[in-house]
Design a protein around this motif. Sequence first.
Motif: not given
Length: 426
Positions: A295-319
């Motif tokens: 949770l404390c890692a920067s959102v810019f370090s999640d590689n969300a598009i490549r890992f397909r982890t961006h399916w959570f609700e946007e209001r949460y900010g992070k997976f």
Amino acid sequence: MTGTWSQQIERRYCLQLPDDVRIWLDQQVWSQPGGAEFCYARTPEQLLEPEPGAIWAGFMLPDTLPLIGNDYGDWLCLRFGPDNRVSELVHWSHCGGDWIPYGQTLAEALLYDAAARCIFPKRPEFTTPDPPDVFRLARWARQQLPQQPGLIAPFWDAGGRPGADGRAILNLLSESGMAEYAVSRDRILFALDSELKASSDVQLAQEFGIPWEPDFVRWLFDTTLVPNTIQETLTRHLQVPAPRLLAQDWGTAQRVAAAVTKERSDLGWAFDIAGWAAERRGDVANAVRNYMIGLCASVFSDNAIRFRTHWFEERYGKFAAARLDALKHHLSRDQTDGVYLRLFWENELQSLRDRVKHYWIRKAEQARHRGEHLTAYQYYYRAGWDLGLNSVDAFDEILDCLHRAARDAGAQGLAAIAQLHRRFLS
């Protein structure tokens, strides 16, 4: 300014360069064409006095100096450490600001860059033709390996083309300790790849009347989430048996991700994968532990598009925040009452970045008053680059604070590079 190029840059930024960067500069390796994705090197003059637009202040990490670019706006950057040395080379992507370490040395980074050119097809946005000798920098990098010129086999000679045996090349780099984190990311991506992912796009989802986000993206992330009825439909449509269509290797993904989490706490993708791998096998305690750290890692370090982890609700900010909310009945009272986690659970997206920024600034000011200047620097860094800020202009205060904290901590290199980034906001 007198002296070699490397000496001038060391004086300019108050740091000590590694040997391979000195050779790169002083022997003018940068001046000749050649290179894989990263093949447009900055001249020493451009490093000493970057031209307007060269530093994407507020987007690029504030401890980095762009060294070599591609033809699409991404950069291979030198990253400064608190000891006034180069700590690593990072790939910074202009699309979303994602970053990932490419190695501790320039040689490692260039070898990985060559490996990626062999393994992955050239992205369509790279419209310019390859230079005449696309692996010139890889050969140079191989010669820089300390006392072990034969450490890395010249994989580009045997299979230097897209579609080469990617796993074999990654294993070679891994066994040699090269580009550890970029290689780990790719090994996980290979493990989680599936024929469903290779065969799917937005158009296919539309044909079946299924929302691409979040539904289809969630299925590509973990194919066991595909409902049975949809499995049957996809199997018939794509004419691929379900076991083959949906096959993923989550065991390997978990092992590789877990190894990364033992080494670093700032790579969000490793904790997301390790947490989900634990969650899907019923190890909730381990899942929560990974998500809490990630949770404390920067959102810019999640590689969300490549890992397909961006399916959570946007209001949460992070997976990680979304998964912790889903598992909140398994969290301790201290965990659920944590101020930082609560920022993400307040479900107010518009103010989330500002609330996270102010949280870290308060912690930074407290550390500064205690005389813990390096800790203050780290907190100011998070204030700007945890979720980013709503306005680029808001980075001026953050960069000023970073400069002051680094200077007071004796980290003159970090102070100099923060000051450079601040100048490009003006």
